[in-house]
Scaffold this motif. Structure first.
Motif, PDB file in Angstrom:
ATOM      1  N   ASP A 132      36.095  38.410  54.204  1.00 25.19           N
ATOM      2  CA  ASP A 132      35.656  39.174  53.040  1.00 25.19           C
ATOM      3  C   ASP A 132      36.409  38.630  51.826  1.00 25.19           C
ATOM      4  O   ASP A 132      37.516  39.076  51.510  1.00 25.19           O
ATOM      5  CB  ASP A 132      35.925  40.672  53.218  1.00 25.19           C
ATOM      6  CG  ASP A 132      35.264  41.515  52.129  1.00 25.19           C
ATOM      7  OD1 ASP A 132      35.046  40.987  51.017  1.00 25.19           O
ATOM      8  OD2 ASP A 132      34.979  42.704  52.379  1.00 25.19           O
ATOM      9  N   LYS A 133      35.821  37.642  51.178  1.00 31.42           N
ATOM     10  CA  LYS A 133      36.501  36.968  50.078  1.00 31.42           C
ATOM     11  C   LYS A 133      36.695  37.882  48.876  1.00 31.42           C
ATOM     12  O   LYS A 133      37.616  37.691  48.090  1.00 31.42           O
ATOM     13  CB  LYS A 133      35.733  35.692  49.696  1.00 31.42           C
ATOM     14  CG  LYS A 133      35.716  34.656  50.806  1.00 31.42           C
ATOM     15  CD  LYS A 133      34.976  33.389  50.412  1.00 31.42           C
ATOM     16  CE  LYS A 133      34.970  32.390  51.555  1.00 31.42           C
ATOM     17  NZ  LYS A 133      34.257  31.134  51.201  1.00 31.42           N
ATOM     18  N   LYS A 134      35.831  38.876  48.751  1.00 30.43           N
ATOM     19  CA  LYS A 134      35.976  39.835  47.652  1.00 30.43           C
ATOM     20  C   LYS A 134      37.342  40.506  47.712  1.00 30.43           C
ATOM     21  O   LYS A 134      38.039  40.617  46.693  1.00 30.43           O
ATOM     22  CB  LYS A 134      34.880  40.892  47.725  1.00 30.43           C
ATOM     23  CG  LYS A 134      34.999  42.008  46.685  1.00 30.43           C
ATOM     24  CD  LYS A 134      34.198  43.236  47.077  1.00 30.43           C
ATOM     25  CE  LYS A 134      34.798  43.923  48.286  1.00 30.43           C
ATOM     26  NZ  LYS A 134      34.080  45.149  48.680  1.00 30.43           N
ATOM     27  N   ILE A 135      37.729  40.961  48.895  1.00 28.21           N
ATOM     28  CA  ILE A 135      39.002  41.653  49.062  1.00 28.21           C
ATOM     29  C   ILE A 135      40.165  40.722  48.748  1.00 28.21           C
ATOM     30  O   ILE A 135      41.128  41.103  48.073  1.00 28.21           O
ATOM     31  CB  ILE A 135      39.125  42.217  50.493  1.00 28.21           C
ATOM     32  CG1 ILE A 135      38.139  43.366  50.685  1.00 28.21           C
ATOM     33  CG2 ILE A 135      40.552  42.695  50.772  1.00 28.21           C
ATOM     34  CD1 ILE A 135      38.122  43.939  52.079  1.00 28.21           C
ATOM     35  N   VAL A 136      40.083  39.481  49.213  1.00 31.45           N
ATOM     36  CA  VAL A 136      41.160  38.512  48.958  1.00 31.45           C
ATOM     37  C   VAL A 136      41.293  38.242  47.466  1.00 31.45           C
ATOM     38  O   VAL A 136      42.404  38.203  46.921  1.00 31.45           O
ATOM     39  CB  VAL A 136      40.903  37.204  49.722  1.00 31.45           C
ATOM     40  CG1 VAL A 136      41.974  36.169  49.380  1.00 31.45           C
ATOM     41  CG2 VAL A 136      40.866  37.449  51.222  1.00 31.45           C
ATOM     42  N   ILE A 137      40.170  38.063  46.791  1.00 27.66           N
ATOM     43  CA  ILE A 137      40.199  37.844  45.342  1.00 27.66           C
ATOM     44  C   ILE A 137      40.871  39.022  44.647  1.00 27.66           C
ATOM     45  O   ILE A 137      41.742  38.846  43.782  1.00 27.66           O
ATOM     46  CB  ILE A 137      38.775  37.648  44.789  1.00 27.66           C
ATOM     47  CG1 ILE A 137      38.171  36.352  45.321  1.00 27.66           C
ATOM     48  CG2 ILE A 137      38.787  37.634  43.255  1.00 27.66           C
ATOM     49  CD1 ILE A 137      36.679  36.203  45.033  1.00 27.66           C
ATOM     50  N   GLN A 138      40.489  40.224  45.036  1.00 29.63           N
ATOM     51  CA  GLN A 138      41.074  41.423  44.427  1.00 29.63           C
ATOM     52  C   GLN A 138      42.575  41.508  44.685  1.00 29.63           C
ATOM     53  O   GLN A 138      43.346  41.909  43.797  1.00 29.63           O
ATOM     54  CB  GLN A 138      40.365  42.669  44.960  1.00 29.63           C
ATOM     55  CG  GLN A 138      38.927  42.804  44.483  1.00 29.63           C
ATOM     56  CD  GLN A 138      38.176  43.935  45.158  1.00 29.63           C
ATOM     57  OE1 GLN A 138      38.475  44.298  46.300  1.00 29.63           O
ATOM     58  NE2 GLN A 138      37.190  44.495  44.462  1.00 29.63           N
ATOM     59  N   GLN A 139      43.009  41.119  45.870  1.00 31.83           N
ATOM     60  CA  GLN A 139      44.433  41.145  46.196  1.00 31.83           C
ATOM     61  C   GLN A 139      45.217  40.156  45.331  1.00 31.83           C
ATOM     62  O   GLN A 139      46.317  40.464  44.858  1.00 31.83           O
ATOM     63  CB  GLN A 139      44.640  40.826  47.681  1.00 31.83           C
ATOM     64  CG  GLN A 139      44.167  41.937  48.608  1.00 31.83           C
ATOM     65  CD  GLN A 139      44.179  41.536  50.069  1.00 31.83           C
ATOM     66  OE1 GLN A 139      44.159  40.339  50.408  1.00 31.83           O
ATOM     67  NE2 GLN A 139      44.197  42.520  50.956  1.00 31.83           N
ATOM     68  N   ILE A 140      44.646  38.977  45.116  1.00 30.36           N
ATOM     69  CA  ILE A 140      45.316  37.978  44.269  1.00 30.36           C
ATOM     70  C   ILE A 140      45.389  38.467  42.825  1.00 30.36           C
ATOM     71  O   ILE A 140      46.425  38.339  42.156  1.00 30.36           O
ATOM     72  CB  ILE A 140      44.587  36.624  44.360  1.00 30.36           C
ATOM     73  CG1 ILE A 140      44.760  36.033  45.766  1.00 30.36           C
ATOM     74  CG2 ILE A 140      45.098  35.651  43.297  1.00 30.36           C
ATOM     75  CD1 ILE A 140      43.961  34.777  46.021  1.00 30.36           C
ATOM     76  N   LEU A 141      44.305  39.042  42.335  1.00 25.94           N
ATOM     77  CA  LEU A 141      44.301  39.574  40.974  1.00 25.94           C
ATOM     78  C   LEU A 141      45.361  40.664  40.809  1.00 25.94           C
ATOM     79  O   LEU A 141      46.073  40.707  39.792  1.00 25.94           O
ATOM     80  CB  LEU A 141      42.924  40.149  40.647  1.00 25.94           C
ATOM     81  CG  LEU A 141      41.772  39.156  40.500  1.00 25.94           C
ATOM     82  CD1 LEU A 141      40.450  39.910  40.375  1.00 25.94           C
ATOM     83  CD2 LEU A 141      41.976  38.236  39.309  1.00 25.94           C
ATOM     84  N   GLU A 142      45.472  41.517  41.806  1.00 27.58           N
ATOM     85  CA  GLU A 142      46.460  42.591  41.744  1.00 27.58           C
ATOM     86  C   GLU A 142      47.880  42.034  41.754  1.00 27.58           C
ATOM     87  O   GLU A 142      48.736  42.475  40.985  1.00 27.58           O
ATOM     88  CB  GLU A 142      46.259  43.541  42.922  1.00 27.58           C
ATOM     89  CG  GLU A 142      47.201  44.737  42.915  1.00 27.58           C
ATOM     90  CD  GLU A 142      46.921  45.707  44.053  1.00 27.58           C
ATOM     91  OE1 GLU A 142      47.763  46.598  44.267  1.00 27.58           O
ATOM     92  OE2 GLU A 142      45.865  45.572  44.708  1.00 27.58           O
ATOM     93  N   GLN A 143      48.110  41.040  42.619  1.00 27.60           N
ATOM     94  CA  GLN A 143      49.440  40.452  42.708  1.00 27.60           C
ATOM     95  C   GLN A 143      49.830  39.755  41.413  1.00 27.60           C
ATOM     96  O   GLN A 143      50.990  39.795  40.987  1.00 27.60           O
ATOM     97  CB  GLN A 143      49.509  39.469  43.877  1.00 27.60           C
ATOM     98  CG  GLN A 143      50.908  38.917  44.127  1.00 27.60           C
ATOM     99  CD  GLN A 143      51.036  38.283  45.505  1.00 27.60           C
ATOM    100  OE1 GLN A 143      50.301  38.630  46.434  1.00 27.60           O
ATOM    101  NE2 GLN A 143      51.980  37.371  45.642  1.00 27.60           N
TER     102      GLN A 143
END
Length: 203
Positions: A132-143
């Motif tokens: 689920d690349k959406k979740i990974v992208i969101q995690q990177i943005l948050e970090q």
């Protein structure tokens, strides 16, 4: 823009013919007809196992990988990077841009190639087996404490574009020539490129 994230297969690594032969090998082993490349990417939403389930293959993910991984590794010697990617990555790093790879491919199949082509150190993030690349992208943005509109996600598959759009980032469809153009464009990326060098013009 502060972040640029890339898909791996068919975006940085020019390996789609090898990838497709490896996928087809799974179908051959189970006596099933493989989808065409167009059919595969038209159906793919994130988790590739659904492609196999829809065609009557009920094997576990581990069983599929026991076929896919050695076949892919045996043939990957013929793969190359897409033209200009090293120059693009160097340009992004010089601009102070955070970069990353988000791929459904497993670490064991990607990391040796990052070392072989000497591009590992260009990436701040390397996320493997991302279903689920959406979740990974969101995690990177948050970090990184970064707004989604300050991030590009570049991929060659319609599913890449859809995941990027769900994450709210700016998407770039890479038309590498393997996946039908109408499928990639139909996912409505904000930008479409035919050569990775074109990324520089967006800065």
């Amino acid at each position: 823009m502060k972040i640029v994230l890339f898909d791996w297969n068919g975006t940085i690594l020019d390996d789609i013919p090898i990838w497709y032969k490896s996928v087809s090998e799974i179908f051959r082993v189970f006596g099933k007809t493989p989808p065409t490349i167009a059919e595969y990417f038209k159906e793919l939403e994130g988790d590739y196992i659904q492609i196999y389930r829809s065609r009557g293959i009920e094997a576990s993910r581990d069983e599929l990988n026991l076929i896919y991984e050695p076949f892919y590794q045996a043939h990957i010697v013929g793969a190359t990077l897409f033209p200009n990617i090293k120059d693009v990555l160097r340009f992004l790093n010089d601009q102070g841009i955070i970069t990353g790879i988000i791929t459904a491919q497993k670490d064991i199949l990607v990391s040796p190639l990052l070392d072989k082509f000497e591009i590992k150190d260009f990436f701040h993030y390397r996320v493997f087996h991302a279903l689920d690349k959406k979740i990974v992208i969101q995690q990177i943005l948050e970090q990184e404490k970064t707004n989604p509109t300050e991030c590009y996600f570049i991929g060659d598959a319609p599913s890449d574009i859809r995941h990027g759009k769900k994450a709210g980032v700016v998407t770039i469809g890479f038309l590498a020539g393997y996946i039908p153009e109408e499928l990639v464009v139909g996912a409505e990326p904000e930008y479409v490129i035919h050569n990775l060098e074109e990324i520089k013009s967006l800065f």
